[in-house]
Scaffold this motif. Sequence first.
Motif, PDB file in Angstrom:
ATOM      1  N   LYS A   1       0.810  -1.218   0.000  1.00  0.00           N
ATOM      2  CA  LYS A   1       0.000   0.000   0.000  1.00  0.00           C
ATOM      3  C   LYS A   1       0.845   1.270   0.000  1.00  0.00           C
ATOM      4  O   LYS A   1       0.336   2.350  -0.328  1.00  0.00           O
ATOM      5  CB  LYS A   1      -0.904   0.039   1.243  1.00  0.00           C
ATOM      6  N   LEU A   2       2.087   1.166   0.363  1.00  0.00           N
ATOM      7  CA  LEU A   2       2.934   2.334   0.592  1.00  0.00           C
ATOM      8  C   LEU A   2       2.906   3.294  -0.595  1.00  0.00           C
ATOM      9  O   LEU A   2       3.158   2.902  -1.743  1.00  0.00           O
ATOM     10  CB  LEU A   2       4.377   1.883   0.858  1.00  0.00           C
ATOM     11  N   GLY A   3       2.577   4.541  -0.305  1.00  0.00           N
ATOM     12  CA  GLY A   3       2.566   5.580  -1.321  1.00  0.00           C
ATOM     13  C   GLY A   3       1.276   5.704  -2.092  1.00  0.00           C
ATOM     14  O   GLY A   3       1.089   6.672  -2.835  1.00  0.00           O
ATOM     15  N   GLN A   4       0.380   4.739  -1.935  1.00  0.00           N
ATOM     16  CA  GLN A   4      -0.892   4.810  -2.637  1.00  0.00           C
ATOM     17  C   GLN A   4      -1.862   5.732  -1.899  1.00  0.00           C
ATOM     18  O   GLN A   4      -1.782   5.893  -0.684  1.00  0.00           O
ATOM     19  CB  GLN A   4      -1.508   3.418  -2.770  1.00  0.00           C
ATOM     20  N   LYS A   5      -2.805   6.300  -2.619  1.00  0.00           N
ATOM     21  CA  LYS A   5      -3.788   7.178  -2.006  1.00  0.00           C
ATOM     22  C   LYS A   5      -4.850   6.370  -1.285  1.00  0.00           C
ATOM     23  O   LYS A   5      -5.357   5.376  -1.813  1.00  0.00           O
ATOM     24  CB  LYS A   5      -4.444   8.066  -3.063  1.00  0.00           C
ATOM     25  N   CYS A   6      -5.161   6.779  -0.089  1.00  0.00           N
ATOM     26  CA  CYS A   6      -6.241   6.153   0.673  1.00  0.00           C
ATOM     27  C   CYS A   6      -7.489   7.013   0.510  1.00  0.00           C
ATOM     28  O   CYS A   6      -7.485   8.190   0.892  1.00  0.00           O
ATOM     29  CB  CYS A   6      -5.871   6.042   2.150  1.00  0.00           C
ATOM     30  N   PRO A   7      -8.537   6.469  -0.045  1.00  0.00           N
ATOM     31  CA  PRO A   7      -9.726   7.297  -0.287  1.00  0.00           C
ATOM     32  C   PRO A   7     -10.476   7.632   1.000  1.00  0.00           C
ATOM     33  O   PRO A   7     -10.527   6.834   1.932  1.00  0.00           O
ATOM     34  CB  PRO A   7     -10.578   6.411  -1.198  1.00  0.00           C
ATOM     35  N   ILE A   8     -11.019   8.831   1.036  1.00  0.00           N
ATOM     36  CA  ILE A   8     -11.968   9.205   2.080  1.00  0.00           C
ATOM     37  C   ILE A   8     -13.356   8.838   1.577  1.00  0.00           C
ATOM     38  O   ILE A   8     -13.741   9.200   0.471  1.00  0.00           O
ATOM     39  CB  ILE A   8     -11.912  10.716   2.373  1.00  0.00           C
ATOM     40  N   ASP A   9     -14.091   8.100   2.368  1.00  0.00           N
ATOM     41  CA  ASP A   9     -15.452   7.757   1.984  1.00  0.00           C
ATOM     42  C   ASP A   9     -16.375   7.938   3.189  1.00  0.00           C
ATOM     43  O   ASP A   9     -15.948   8.347   4.272  1.00  0.00           O
ATOM     44  CB  ASP A   9     -15.535   6.340   1.413  1.00  0.00           C
ATOM     45  N   ASP A  10     -17.639   7.632   2.994  1.00  0.00           N
ATOM     46  CA  ASP A  10     -18.596   7.824   4.084  1.00  0.00           C
ATOM     47  C   ASP A  10     -18.220   7.022   5.322  1.00  0.00           C
ATOM     48  O   ASP A  10     -18.389   7.482   6.456  1.00  0.00           O
ATOM     49  CB  ASP A  10     -20.006   7.428   3.627  1.00  0.00           C
ATOM     50  N   LYS A  11     -17.705   5.813   5.109  1.00  0.00           N
ATOM     51  CA  LYS A  11     -17.369   4.965   6.247  1.00  0.00           C
ATOM     52  C   LYS A  11     -16.206   5.546   7.041  1.00  0.00           C
ATOM     53  O   LYS A  11     -16.288   5.675   8.273  1.00  0.00           O
ATOM     54  CB  LYS A  11     -17.028   3.558   5.771  1.00  0.00           C
ATOM     55  N   SER A  12     -15.133   5.909   6.356  1.00  0.00           N
ATOM     56  CA  SER A  12     -13.969   6.439   7.073  1.00  0.00           C
ATOM     57  C   SER A  12     -14.309   7.765   7.751  1.00  0.00           C
ATOM     58  O   SER A  12     -13.795   8.075   8.822  1.00  0.00           O
ATOM     59  CB  SER A  12     -12.786   6.617   6.120  1.00  0.00           C
ATOM     60  N   TRP A  13     -15.188   8.540   7.132  1.00  0.00           N
ATOM     61  CA  TRP A  13     -15.589   9.822   7.709  1.00  0.00           C
ATOM     62  C   TRP A  13     -16.461   9.597   8.944  1.00  0.00           C
ATOM     63  O   TRP A  13     -16.224  10.164  10.007  1.00  0.00           O
ATOM     64  CB  TRP A  13     -16.346  10.642   6.669  1.00  0.00           C
ATOM     65  N   SER A  14     -17.472   8.735   8.809  1.00  0.00           N
ATOM     66  CA  SER A  14     -18.391   8.513   9.928  1.00  0.00           C
ATOM     67  C   SER A  14     -17.698   7.846  11.107  1.00  0.00           C
ATOM     68  O   SER A  14     -18.111   8.011  12.256  1.00  0.00           O
ATOM     69  CB  SER A  14     -19.584   7.673   9.477  1.00  0.00           C
ATOM     70  N   GLN A  15     -16.636   7.084  10.829  1.00  0.00           N
ATOM     71  CA  GLN A  15     -15.869   6.450  11.906  1.00  0.00           C
ATOM     72  C   GLN A  15     -14.732   7.340  12.400  1.00  0.00           C
ATOM     73  O   GLN A  15     -13.948   6.928  13.260  1.00  0.00           O
ATOM     74  CB  GLN A  15     -15.314   5.107  11.431  1.00  0.00           C
ATOM     75  N   ALA A  16     -14.653   8.550  11.857  1.00  0.00           N
ATOM     76  CA  ALA A  16     -13.670   9.563  12.280  1.00  0.00           C
ATOM     77  C   ALA A  16     -12.234   9.097  12.069  1.00  0.00           C
ATOM     78  O   ALA A  16     -11.326   9.539  12.769  1.00  0.00           O
ATOM     79  CB  ALA A  16     -13.893   9.960  13.743  1.00  0.00           C
ATOM     80  N   GLN A  17     -12.033   8.212  11.095  1.00  0.00           N
ATOM     81  CA  GLN A  17     -10.682   7.732  10.811  1.00  0.00           C
ATOM     82  C   GLN A  17     -10.014   8.532   9.704  1.00  0.00           C
ATOM     83  O   GLN A  17      -8.787   8.666   9.695  1.00  0.00           O
ATOM     84  CB  GLN A  17     -10.723   6.252  10.443  1.00  0.00           C
ATOM     85  N   LEU A  18     -10.793   9.064   8.789  1.00  0.00           N
ATOM     86  CA  LEU A  18     -10.223   9.854   7.697  1.00  0.00           C
ATOM     87  C   LEU A  18     -11.291  10.807   7.172  1.00  0.00           C
ATOM     88  O   LEU A  18     -12.422  10.389   6.861  1.00  0.00           O
ATOM     89  CB  LEU A  18      -9.723   8.944   6.574  1.00  0.00           C
TER      90      LEU A  18
END
Length: 574
Positions: free
Chosen positions: A411-428
């Motif tokens: 995964k190193l260097g790849q973009k991690c998408p922000i989505d509804d799940k990561s937002w609602s879980q306050a992780q991204l």
Amino acid sequence: MKTMNYIKIGIASSILSIAAGCTSFLEEELKSSLAPDNTYTSSLGFEVGSTGLYAIARSEYNTWGESGAFMHNGACAYEVLQISTDLCRMGTVRDGSLVPFAEMTLNPSTLFVGSYWNWAFNLIGSANELLIYSEKNDNWDYPTDKQLYQAEARFFRAYAYRTLVYLYGDVPWVETIQKPFLLSFSRDPKIEVLGNIIKDLEFAKTYLPDNPDNVKEGKLTTWAARHLLSEMYLLRGAEGDYKLAEENAQDVIDCPYYSLVKSRYGNAKNDPGDYFSDMFVENNQNRSAGNTESIWVMQFQYNTVGGGTNSDDWTRRAWNPQYHAIDGFALADSLGGRGLAQIYPLKWWIGVKGTNATTTGETIKDVDEMGNMLSSSPISPDGIFEDGDIRNSEYNIKRNWYYNNPLTPNKLGQKCPIDDKSWSQAQLFPALKKFFFGKEENLQLTGAYKDRMKFRLAETYLLLAEAYLRQDMPDKAADAVNEVRRRAKVSDVSDEEMTMDFLLDERIRELYGEESRRFTLVRTGKLLERVRKYNPEARDLIQDFHVLWPIPQAIRDANVGNFPQNPGYEGYEG
């Protein structure tokens, strides 16, 4: 610092004894040889007392206490002035100290309801003591010392009362040390307290230093007093007050010492960034770094005597996402250090541009004055920012996140998408880089040790605009706001567009996370309306009486006189 022993003893006394500034308790338990009677005997002694006032003021941001500081005894006290507004909502880390303010279940025994009262009256009592002893002392190094230290004390007394009237409304005005100890306080009308606040600040602006280059970093000047005076005249709103708010703000803007930052400067001026982000780089907050915008800076500097501790200013911890909980990420100072996202921004203003998140369930709802629903509209991907707004650049709001953990090379260097799940879980989610802070040698740091700009010139312009709006001068208000907008590289606002709601949006664009958002919405009379329109978590919970907090139960229990509770909280039994 030895004066902190005195401060700790004052905190250990009953809350009402702090309000009264009673010293009989202190004399019995004092553990240090440094006491008011043998300290306030020279200019040096008053400088020690003044230093104590700055320390108590900084402890507004303190959490669990450290090095003898005043304690809120809970995480992220300052964030309760942001949560349940139009700015942010509670994250998935449901810290018990924040839950009552997110769910609107606060009551007279809620932790921060008591600790803010306690903090304010601790600062008031200490300021009163300095003022009383200054009238007794005749051993000054310079003829101007007496008025200087009185000006500092009266500024801090006004600053503490500012918090009290915003949060509780009518409160006791105390300006002396009660002997014998008084247990029959009454609540003075808010309008009278504001009159006394203004008297204190008028004195402070007259006798505080003029030239900020001739005082130590973090020390007050006349311009800090004038900035706060503008706000307090706006809050009082009596006849002629809006003109006086205008004049004080204009005085700050016209003085030769301050200007909006419009070019790169400081520690990171050769690194990727912009001049707005430069203001929030560590060590760039003070004038010595080239910051021409800061009017008053609270000193929290890392590993410095008199600076910050792990228990001070947890803003980073509160606002920054828990990216480190996602597989593929490791803690890094470049990613803001260790965030817990106890609060996170609402989509309506920050938008979802550059993410995979949707606006499902988070449309903007318009309401009438009675709170009735009128219409709804989808959230703009850009939020409230125009294209090219420097305050929305990647250097100021981080919207693009890339895996950084070498232990997950796939995964190193790849973009991690922000989505509804990561937002609602306050992780991204889009993160406010103003509050990024990390130290490579200790990435678990909880406190953010950056000095904090408490007043800066951009806000003075916005206070000026507010004063003009209150005088029905939208053209002049637009002129003031456009000075800030041109610095941000966005289009001018027209006279027709210049409304209080536009100004409140502009304050978010410029001051997100910096201002006490609750105070701003209460002052402008917009708290209920904008929470019901913009905050899906609080819109159905907030009631009219929530404009004020309850009076702490400990205060009413200790008082033998008539000390009424604020409406809406009367039936509570602790």
